[in-house]
Design an enzyme around this catalytic site. Structure first.
Site, PDB file in Angstrom:
ATOM      1  N   LYS A  82      35.587 -68.198 156.776  1.00 19.11           N
ATOM      2  CA  LYS A  82      34.489 -68.518 155.853  1.00 19.11           C
ATOM      3  C   LYS A  82      33.121 -68.121 156.406  1.00 19.11           C
ATOM      4  O   LYS A  82      32.253 -67.631 155.658  1.00 19.11           O
ATOM      5  CB  LYS A  82      34.521 -70.013 155.522  1.00 19.11           C
ATOM      6  CG  LYS A  82      33.526 -70.411 154.453  1.00 19.11           C
ATOM      7  CD  LYS A  82      33.685 -71.859 154.043  1.00 19.11           C
ATOM      8  CE  LYS A  82      32.734 -72.231 152.920  1.00 19.11           C
ATOM      9  NZ  LYS A  82      31.322 -71.973 153.224  1.00 19.11           N
ATOM     10  N   GLY A 101      33.590 -65.284 146.224  1.00 20.98           N
ATOM     11  CA  GLY A 101      34.939 -64.805 145.904  1.00 20.98           C
ATOM     12  C   GLY A 101      35.897 -65.975 145.867  1.00 20.98           C
ATOM     13  O   GLY A 101      35.995 -66.727 146.836  1.00 20.98           O
ATOM     14  N   ARG A 119      25.798 -60.189 139.787  1.00 17.75           N
ATOM     15  CA  ARG A 119      25.969 -61.515 140.381  1.00 17.75           C
ATOM     16  C   ARG A 119      26.647 -61.331 141.732  1.00 17.75           C
ATOM     17  O   ARG A 119      27.615 -60.575 141.835  1.00 17.75           O
ATOM     18  CB  ARG A 119      26.858 -62.354 139.467  1.00 17.75           C
ATOM     19  CG  ARG A 119      27.328 -63.679 140.068  1.00 17.75           C
ATOM     20  CD  ARG A 119      28.445 -64.330 139.211  1.00 17.75           C
ATOM     21  NE  ARG A 119      28.041 -64.518 137.847  1.00 17.75           N
ATOM     22  CZ  ARG A 119      28.910 -64.670 136.833  1.00 17.75           C
ATOM     23  NH1 ARG A 119      30.215 -64.636 137.038  1.00 17.75           N
ATOM     24  NH2 ARG A 119      28.473 -64.837 135.602  1.00 17.75           N
ATOM     25  N   THR A 134      25.978 -69.412 143.783  1.00 16.52           N
ATOM     26  CA  THR A 134      26.447 -70.209 144.918  1.00 16.52           C
ATOM     27  C   THR A 134      25.870 -71.621 144.835  1.00 16.52           C
ATOM     28  O   THR A 134      24.823 -71.828 144.205  1.00 16.52           O
ATOM     29  CB  THR A 134      26.030 -69.565 146.269  1.00 16.52           C
ATOM     30  OG1 THR A 134      26.587 -70.319 147.327  1.00 16.52           O
ATOM     31  CG2 THR A 134      24.523 -69.483 146.439  1.00 16.52           C
ATOM     32  N   HIS A 135      26.587 -72.555 145.448  1.00 17.69           N
ATOM     33  CA  HIS A 135      26.058 -73.926 145.593  1.00 17.69           C
ATOM     34  C   HIS A 135      25.675 -74.176 147.036  1.00 17.69           C
ATOM     35  O   HIS A 135      25.463 -75.315 147.441  1.00 17.69           O
ATOM     36  CB  HIS A 135      27.121 -74.946 145.149  1.00 17.69           C
ATOM     37  CG  HIS A 135      27.779 -74.587 143.851  1.00 17.69           C
ATOM     38  ND1 HIS A 135      28.932 -73.827 143.778  1.00 17.69           N
ATOM     39  CD2 HIS A 135      27.424 -74.842 142.582  1.00 17.69           C
ATOM     40  CE1 HIS A 135      29.252 -73.632 142.522  1.00 17.69           C
ATOM     41  NE2 HIS A 135      28.358 -74.235 141.770  1.00 17.69           N
ATOM     42  N   ASP A 181      32.761 -60.983 134.650  1.00 17.65           N
ATOM     43  CA  ASP A 181      33.205 -61.633 135.885  1.00 17.65           C
ATOM     44  C   ASP A 181      34.043 -60.676 136.735  1.00 17.65           C
ATOM     45  O   ASP A 181      34.569 -59.675 136.230  1.00 17.65           O
ATOM     46  CB  ASP A 181      34.099 -62.855 135.567  1.00 17.65           C
ATOM     47  CG  ASP A 181      33.343 -63.977 134.872  1.00 17.65           C
ATOM     48  OD1 ASP A 181      32.107 -63.883 134.738  1.00 17.65           O
ATOM     49  OD2 ASP A 181      34.000 -64.949 134.473  1.00 17.65           O
ATOM     50  N   MET A 182      34.205 -61.027 138.017  1.00 16.94           N
ATOM     51  CA  MET A 182      35.106 -60.242 138.871  1.00 16.94           C
ATOM     52  C   MET A 182      36.339 -61.095 139.193  1.00 16.94           C
ATOM     53  O   MET A 182      36.209 -62.251 139.596  1.00 16.94           O
ATOM     54  CB  MET A 182      34.400 -59.828 140.158  1.00 16.94           C
ATOM     55  CG  MET A 182      35.207 -58.868 141.008  1.00 16.94           C
ATOM     56  SD  MET A 182      35.718 -57.354 140.146  1.00 16.94           S
ATOM     57  CE  MET A 182      34.235 -56.343 140.297  1.00 16.94           C
ATOM     58  N   GLN A 196      31.949 -59.659 145.075  1.00 22.07           N
ATOM     59  CA  GLN A 196      32.422 -60.785 145.889  1.00 22.07           C
ATOM     60  C   GLN A 196      32.145 -60.495 147.365  1.00 22.07           C
ATOM     61  O   GLN A 196      32.661 -59.510 147.921  1.00 22.07           O
ATOM     62  CB  GLN A 196      33.916 -60.987 145.659  1.00 22.07           C
ATOM     63  CG  GLN A 196      34.255 -61.369 144.221  1.00 22.07           C
ATOM     64  CD  GLN A 196      35.689 -61.033 143.844  1.00 22.07           C
ATOM     65  OE1 GLN A 196      36.233 -60.017 144.284  1.00 22.07           O
ATOM     66  NE2 GLN A 196      36.289 -61.869 143.021  1.00 22.07           N
TER      67      GLN A 196
HETATM   68  P1  FDA Z   1      30.800 -72.988 149.415  1.00 18.88           P
HETATM   69  O1  FDA Z   1      32.240 -72.905 149.075  1.00 18.88           O
HETATM   70  O2  FDA Z   1      30.369 -72.733 150.813  1.00 18.88           O
HETATM   71  O3  FDA Z   1      30.258 -74.397 148.934  1.00 18.88           O
HETATM   72  C1  FDA Z   1      28.939 -74.847 149.206  1.00 18.88           C
HETATM   73  C2  FDA Z   1      28.829 -76.279 148.696  1.00 18.88           C
HETATM   74  O4  FDA Z   1      28.970 -76.291 147.270  1.00 18.88           O
HETATM   75  C3  FDA Z   1      29.943 -77.202 149.171  1.00 18.88           C
HETATM   76  O5  FDA Z   1      29.611 -77.759 150.414  1.00 18.88           O
HETATM   77  C4  FDA Z   1      30.000 -78.237 148.065  1.00 18.88           C
HETATM   78  O6  FDA Z   1      28.941 -79.159 148.196  1.00 18.88           O
HETATM   79  C5  FDA Z   1      29.721 -77.413 146.838  1.00 18.88           C
HETATM   80  N1  FDA Z   1      30.957 -76.922 146.172  1.00 18.88           N
HETATM   81  C6  FDA Z   1      31.432 -75.663 146.192  1.00 18.88           C
HETATM   82  N2  FDA Z   1      32.545 -75.567 145.427  1.00 18.88           N
HETATM   83  C7  FDA Z   1      32.784 -76.807 144.951  1.00 18.88           C
HETATM   84  C8  FDA Z   1      33.791 -77.355 144.111  1.00 18.88           C
HETATM   85  N3  FDA Z   1      34.780 -76.599 143.608  1.00 18.88           N
HETATM   86  N4  FDA Z   1      33.727 -78.677 143.804  1.00 18.88           N
HETATM   87  C9  FDA Z   1      32.731 -79.438 144.284  1.00 18.88           C
HETATM   88  N5  FDA Z   1      31.742 -78.973 145.095  1.00 18.88           N
HETATM   89  C10 FDA Z   1      31.761 -77.678 145.422  1.00 18.88           C
HETATM   90  N6  FDA Z   1      34.148 -66.085 141.896  1.00 18.88           N
HETATM   91  C11 FDA Z   1      34.769 -64.915 141.652  1.00 18.88           C
HETATM   92  O7  FDA Z   1      35.658 -64.530 142.411  1.00 18.88           O
HETATM   93  N7  FDA Z   1      34.419 -64.157 140.556  1.00 18.88           N
HETATM   94  C12 FDA Z   1      33.425 -64.529 139.716  1.00 18.88           C
HETATM   95  O8  FDA Z   1      33.137 -63.820 138.752  1.00 18.88           O
HETATM   96  C13 FDA Z   1      32.748 -65.759 139.971  1.00 18.88           C
HETATM   97  N8  FDA Z   1      31.761 -66.199 139.147  1.00 18.88           N
HETATM   98  C14 FDA Z   1      31.020 -67.311 139.517  1.00 18.88           C
HETATM   99  C15 FDA Z   1      29.919 -67.697 138.738  1.00 18.88           C
HETATM  100  C16 FDA Z   1      29.138 -68.771 139.140  1.00 18.88           C
HETATM  101  C17 FDA Z   1      27.934 -69.166 138.323  1.00 18.88           C
HETATM  102  C18 FDA Z   1      29.451 -69.476 140.364  1.00 18.88           C
HETATM  103  C19 FDA Z   1      28.589 -70.594 140.870  1.00 18.88           C
HETATM  104  C20 FDA Z   1      30.556 -69.115 141.074  1.00 18.88           C
HETATM  105  C21 FDA Z   1      31.361 -68.057 140.667  1.00 18.88           C
HETATM  106  N9  FDA Z   1      32.512 -67.707 141.396  1.00 18.88           N
HETATM  107  C22 FDA Z   1      33.134 -66.520 141.082  1.00 18.88           C
HETATM  108  C23 FDA Z   1      33.060 -68.626 142.422  1.00 18.88           C
HETATM  109  C24 FDA Z   1      32.576 -68.281 143.803  1.00 18.88           C
HETATM  110  O9  FDA Z   1      33.189 -67.088 144.252  1.00 18.88           O
HETATM  111  C25 FDA Z   1      32.924 -69.415 144.810  1.00 18.88           C
HETATM  112  O10 FDA Z   1      34.322 -69.594 144.844  1.00 18.88           O
HETATM  113  C26 FDA Z   1      32.285 -70.748 144.488  1.00 18.88           C
HETATM  114  O11 FDA Z   1      30.958 -70.568 144.037  1.00 18.88           O
HETATM  115  C27 FDA Z   1      32.250 -71.681 145.735  1.00 18.88           C
HETATM  116  O12 FDA Z   1      31.494 -71.116 146.750  1.00 18.88           O
HETATM  117  P2  FDA Z   1      29.955 -71.510 147.062  1.00 18.88           P
HETATM  118  O13 FDA Z   1      29.198 -70.237 147.026  1.00 18.88           O
HETATM  119  O14 FDA Z   1      29.472 -72.535 146.148  1.00 18.88           O
HETATM  120  O15 FDA Z   1      29.930 -71.957 148.555  1.00 18.88           O
END
Ligand code: FDA
Length: 313
Positions: free
Chosen positions: A197, A184, A180, A227-228, A130-131, A159
């Site tokens: 953002k 971030g 990955r 990402t979600h 992880d980062m 990130q």
């Molecule tokens: P964004 O924040 O734009 O969210 C898109 C949509 O996803 C939202 O509209 C909502 O529907 C849903 N969603 C997102 N977060 C949610 C939450 N907490 N609760 C409920 N719904 C939510 N970061 C890092 O700094 N180092 C790392 O090593 C990792 N590793 C990692 C692994 C995996 C498998 C994932 C999915 C994420 C990470 N992250 C991470 C976290 C990443 O940096 C980021 O903070 C989260 O994925 C949230 O951002 P999204 O890309 O989902 O987009």
């Protein structure tokens, strides 16, 4: 503002100790964390595998302060790799270097990670590193580069939020790395990371496309898009299709407890999906980062605090 506040609080561990005593918090934590033991995470992963998706396991913990704590975390990860193999699961470990002692001794941390990587190689499993916050980016990449020479199945994370990341990605593409891309999750100063953002999302899209370009693919780059964000995932899918990159060359990665509906939908549409499942008692930093990502989670927590569920423990 709320995100910044929650991220600032995420490093105050004493708040976590207080929250641990509040049943409403513990209930919400269980939405994101499988349980206290490795078995609780592997049980979830068995169900994830049964639905056609791969898993990743994270033992929660970060910034350990003694060699003994780092060794203990290493031992847990070694056992996790063996349990994955023994149970025949499609899963890999995803770990944080500060959990394996980066703050205590970089050399000891490298030895610890190499031990886990060796077990992974024996089990035919990838290891994902992880980062963490930008204070660790360079050290993490340096350790990763060294480890990758002997353990090419090891993967790392970049990130999109960080301004330095496009240059880091060129470095990693040159190595033919597995990486990955995430947005971030840490609080960073504006000279280090994009504060807006929309800029982070745009940077993510550019990085996503970079990894699908012919020269990166020719070097054997494997991408995990964590990402979600549905719009970004669609963009990845469309770019891969347009460039003729097959679905085996990348995967979508999501967190346990977030957008469950989307996991299955993406899988059914033919994309490879991996669900990261955390376990352990040291959930505070991880949980606060999940709250910071989505203020609605905080509303849910506060509502339960003022109106505890009937029969709550
Ligand atoms: P964004 O924040 O734009 O969210 C898109 C949509 O996803 C939202 O509209 C909502 O529907 C849903 N969603 C997102 N977060 C949610 C939450 N907490 N609760 C409920 N719904 C939510 N970061 C890092 O700094 N180092 C790392 O090593 C990792 N590793 C990692 C692994 C995996 C498998 C994932 C999915 C994420 C990470 N992250 C991470 C976290 C990443 O940096 C980021 O903070 C989260 O994925 C949230 O951002 P999204 O890309 O989902 O987009």
């Amino acid at each position: 503002v709320l995100r910044a506040l929650l991220l600032a609080l995420s490093t105050r561990r004493r708040i976590g100790d207080l929250m641990d005593r509040v049943p409403a918090t513990r209930r919400l934590v269980r939405r994101f964390v499988a349980g206290p033991t490795a078995d609780s995470a592997l049980d979830v992963i068995a169900r994830v595998n049964a639905r056609g998706m791969a898993g990743a396991v994270t033992y929660l913990g970060e910034n350990v302060t003694t060699p003994a704590q780092a060794r203990a975390a290493t031992a847990v990860y070694r056992d996790v790799v063996e349990a994955i193999a023994a149970r025949g699961l499609r899963a890999l470990p995803s770990l944080k270097l500060t959990h394996l002692g980066l703050d205590v001794s970089p050399a000891a941390c490298a030895t610890n990670v190499a031990e886990v990587a060796e077990r992974c190689a024996a089990a035919g499993t990838r290891l994902w590193i992880d980062m963490e916050s930008s204070a660790y980016t360079e050290r993490t990449l340096e350790l990763y580069e060294r480890l990758h020479r002997t353990r090419p199945q090891t993967a790392c994370v970049v990130q999109a939020a960080l301004r330095r990341t496009p240059a880091d990605v060129e470095r990693l593409v040159g190595m033919g790395a597995a990486l990955r891309v995430c947005k971030g999750a840490y609080r960073e100063p504006a000279d280090v990371a994009y504060p807006v953002k929309a800029d982070v999302d745009a940077a993510y899209a550019r990085l996503a496309e970079r990894l699908l370009q012919p020269d990166a693919q020719a070097r054997g780059v494997y991408a995990g898009y964590a990402t979600h964000d549905e719009a970004l995932i669609e963009r990845v899918r469309a770019t891969a299709a347009a460039r003729g990159v097959s679905a085996e060359r990348f995967e979508i990665q999501m967190l346990y407890g977030i957008r469950h509906d989307l996991h299955a939908r993406l899988r059914h549409s033919g994309l490879g999906v991996r669900v990261l499942v955390p376990f352990g008692e040291d959930w505070y930093g991880y949980f606060m980062r999940r709250l910071a990502e989505r203020p609605a989670n905080l509303v849910f927590l506060l509502r339960n605090l003022v109106r505890p569920a009937a029969g709550g423990i």
